[in-house]
Every structure is written in structure tokens, then in C-alpha cells.
Write a protein that holds these residues in place. Structure first.
Motif, short mmCIF file in Angstrom:
data_model
loop_
_atom_site.label_atom_id
_atom_site.label_comp_id
_atom_site.label_asym_id
_atom_site.label_seq_id
_atom_site.Cartn_x
_atom_site.Cartn_y
_atom_site.Cartn_z
N VAL A 172 -34.10 30.16 26.89
CA VAL A 172 -33.05 29.89 28.31
C VAL A 172 -33.37 28.36 28.60
CG1 VAL A 172 -33.25 32.19 28.92
CG2 VAL A 172 -34.84 30.87 29.64
N SER A 173 -32.55 27.94 29.55
CA SER A 173 -32.62 26.65 30.29
C SER A 173 -32.31 27.08 31.86
CB SER A 173 -31.72 25.63 29.64
OG SER A 173 -30.46 25.99 29.73
N ARG A 174 -32.77 26.14 32.58
CA ARG A 174 -32.50 26.16 34.01
C ARG A 174 -32.19 24.73 34.52
NH1 ARG A 174 -33.54 29.36 38.56
NH2 ARG A 174 -31.84 29.36 39.86
N GLU A 175 -31.34 23.89 34.04
CA GLU A 175 -31.01 22.69 34.53
C GLU A 175 -30.38 22.55 35.67
OE1 GLU A 175 -28.93 20.88 31.27
OE2 GLU A 175 -30.69 21.17 29.60
N LEU A 203 -24.57 31.95 44.88
CA LEU A 203 -25.24 32.47 45.99
C LEU A 203 -26.43 31.69 46.67
CD1 LEU A 203 -25.51 36.20 44.38
CD2 LEU A 203 -23.81 35.64 46.18
N ASN A 204 -26.57 30.67 45.87
CA ASN A 204 -27.65 29.72 46.30
C ASN A 204 -28.93 30.47 46.21
OD1 ASN A 204 -28.29 27.12 47.10
ND2 ASN A 204 -28.71 28.01 49.39
N HIS A 205 -29.14 31.27 45.19
CA HIS A 205 -30.47 31.81 44.85
C HIS A 205 -31.18 30.97 44.16
CE1 HIS A 205 -28.63 36.41 45.62
NE2 HIS A 205 -28.70 35.58 46.73
N ASP A 206 -32.67 30.98 44.27
CA ASP A 206 -33.53 30.23 43.51
C ASP A 206 -33.89 31.00 42.30
OD1 ASP A 206 -35.03 29.19 46.53
OD2 ASP A 206 -34.08 27.95 45.27
N ASN A 218 -35.75 23.91 36.29
CA ASN A 218 -36.69 23.52 35.25
C ASN A 218 -37.99 24.08 34.95
OD1 ASN A 218 -34.92 20.98 34.84
ND2 ASN A 218 -35.66 20.22 36.55
N ASP A 219 -37.77 25.42 35.43
CA ASP A 219 -38.99 26.28 35.25
C ASP A 219 -38.48 27.59 34.94
OD1 ASP A 219 -41.85 27.03 35.46
OD2 ASP A 219 -41.19 28.27 36.70
N PHE A 232 -27.81 29.62 34.53
CA PHE A 232 -29.21 30.06 33.56
C PHE A 232 -28.78 30.77 32.42
CE2 PHE A 232 -33.24 30.86 33.05
CZ PHE A 232 -34.00 32.47 33.09
N PRO A 233 -28.20 29.78 31.30
CA PRO A 233 -27.54 30.34 30.05
C PRO A 233 -28.77 30.95 29.09
CG PRO A 233 -27.56 28.07 30.05
CD PRO A 233 -28.05 28.44 31.46
N LEU A 234 -28.50 31.89 28.34
CA LEU A 234 -29.47 32.60 27.67
C LEU A 234 -28.95 32.39 26.08
CD1 LEU A 234 -31.64 35.00 27.06
CD2 LEU A 234 -29.70 36.45 27.14
#
Lengths: 115, 116
Positions: free
Chosen positions: A66-69, A27-30, A53-54, A74-76
Motif C-alpha cells: 500500500v501507499s498513503r501519499e 470524509l476527511n478521515h485520518d 505517509n504511514d 489509500f491504494p492497494l
């Protein structure tokens, strides 16, 4: 079609094991979010990320990571430190802009059980 | 702190009857209010939302909700329930922080059973 994909639909964890739940959005969501749902308790926020990255802890982050690469992912990870992981996990996303008139979109969820 | 109360955990109605699900919220400013529906084993689908303006909000599937500031309520209504409406319904209050973070607080949900 745009949306949020969570996988797997069902997941089983053995004692002492870490497991990772996948959440992908196109969805191109931030902003992205992870919620835990238990019967009679509604949804509780685990982690959220406003930008790549945050990420920030929610109300019940202990035992999770979590990570946000990438923007779309956004894997948990449910770690062995989470002593009661059995629940339904929901991922959501939000455009994350300053415009207030936005809603969160949800994936179909992952049901995690302990063996 | 924002909060949501759904006083009815379980409601049973007959098919064709009218429905009202109650929701009360606590929030310091003008709230953003939502109703979501969840079928078993599925994610949440937005039924309707209130941000500002007309206090009677129309949603999908024939649902509507009325925002009453004086009562801090946002009750969901449907004039005639169908068997397919059986699901769990969540009321939620949201606020937007700087940087685009949207904090949404959900109620514990109301399970709707529809009997023939």
C-alpha cells in the motif's frame, strides 16, 4: 455527498501481474483500512494507515502493498506474490481521533478474479 | 485478543416472522460492538452500535440489539422481517488504540434468507 469510492468494481488479474485497487475518501478521515473478504471467513485486515505517509501491516499483509501519499487516497497493490488473490476487497475509513465513539465507513468493494 | 463468534452461518425465516441473529464476543474490557449488513456485491452498512450506556440499542431499518455482559452476547433482533432484509449480517467488536487506530474484528457472518 461524503463517502468512500472504490474502483474498479471488477478487476481481473493475469498470472504474474500486479494490480492496483483504488480507494478514495472525502470524509476527511485520518485512518484508512483494507480488508479482504472470502466466503465463510468474514473480513480480514490487510493493511491500515493512521496518517499520511504511514501504514502498518494487518493480519494478512503478505503479497500486498500500500501507499498513503495523500490523506484521501489509500491504494492497494496485489502483487504476483499473492498466490490466491481472488476475493472481495473492502476499503474503510475512520476519523482516527482519540474519541472512541466512531465507526468505520466502508466503500462498495472491488471483486478481484484471476484469469 | 478480541474475537467474535456468529454460530449461525445460514438462517431462513418467513416474511413477517421475528428474527434473532446470535453473536458472542471475547474481549478483556468493555467492548465496542457493531452490527453491519451487506447486500450481495456491496460494502458494509452499519445497522447499530454499542459503546456504553443503555444495553438495548436501536438501529436503522427496525433492528435492535441487546448487550448482555454476563453472556458476552450482542444478539440482533427484528420483530417482523421484510423480504428486503435478506442479506449477510456481520457482528463486530472494536477497540481503540493510541494514535486513533481502531481495531475491528468481524465475525464470519450470517446469511439471512427470507421466504414469502
Amino acid at each position: 455527498d461524503g463517502g468512500i469510492t472504490q474502483s474498479p468494481k471488477y478487476l481481473f488479474r493475469k498470472e504474474g501481474q500486479n494490480v492496483t485497487l483504488s480507494c478514495e475518501q472525502n470524509l476527511n478521515h485520518d485512518a484508512m483500512y483494507w480488508y479482504r473478504q472470502d466466503p465463510g471467513q468474514g473480513l480480514r485486515l490487510i493493511y491500515y494507515s493512521q496518517i499520511v505517509n504511514d501504514f502498518q501491516k494487518g493480519d494478512i499483509a503478505e503479497g500486498y502493498s500500500v501507499s498513503r501519499e495523500k490523506k484521501e487516497s489509500f491504494p492497494l497493490t496485489v502483487t504476483s506474490a499473492q498466490k490466491n488473490p481472488t476475493a472481495f476487497y473492502l476499503c474503510a475509513s475512520h476519523p482516527g481521533t482519540a474519541l472512541a465513539k466512531n465507526i468505520q465507513y466502508f466503500g462498495a468493494g472491488t471483486r478481484l478474479s484471476v484469469l | 485478543a478480541q474475537s467474535v463468534t456468529q454460530p449461525d452461518i445460514h438462517i431462513t425465516v418467513s416474511e413477517g416472522a421475528s428474527l434473532e441473529l446470535r453473536c458472542n464476543y471475547s474481549y478483556g474490557a468493555t467492548p465496542y460492538l457493531f452490527w453491519y449488513v451487506q447486500s450481495p456485491g456491496q460494502g458494509l452498512q452499519l445497522l447499530l452500535k454499542y459503546f456504553s450506556g443503555d444495553t438495548l440499542v436501536q438501529g436503522i431499518k427496525g433492528f435492535e440489539a441487546e448487550f448482555k455482559r454476563s453472556q458476552s452476547s450482542f444478539n440482533l433482533r427484528k420483530p417482523s422481517v421484510h423480504w428486503s432484509d435478506a442479506a449477510e449480517y456481520f457482528c463486530a467488536v472494536g477497540s481503540l488504540y493510541s494514535g486513533g487506530y481502531q481495531k475491528v474484528t468481524f465475525g464470519i457472518g450470517t446469511k439471512l434468507q427470507v421466504i414469502p
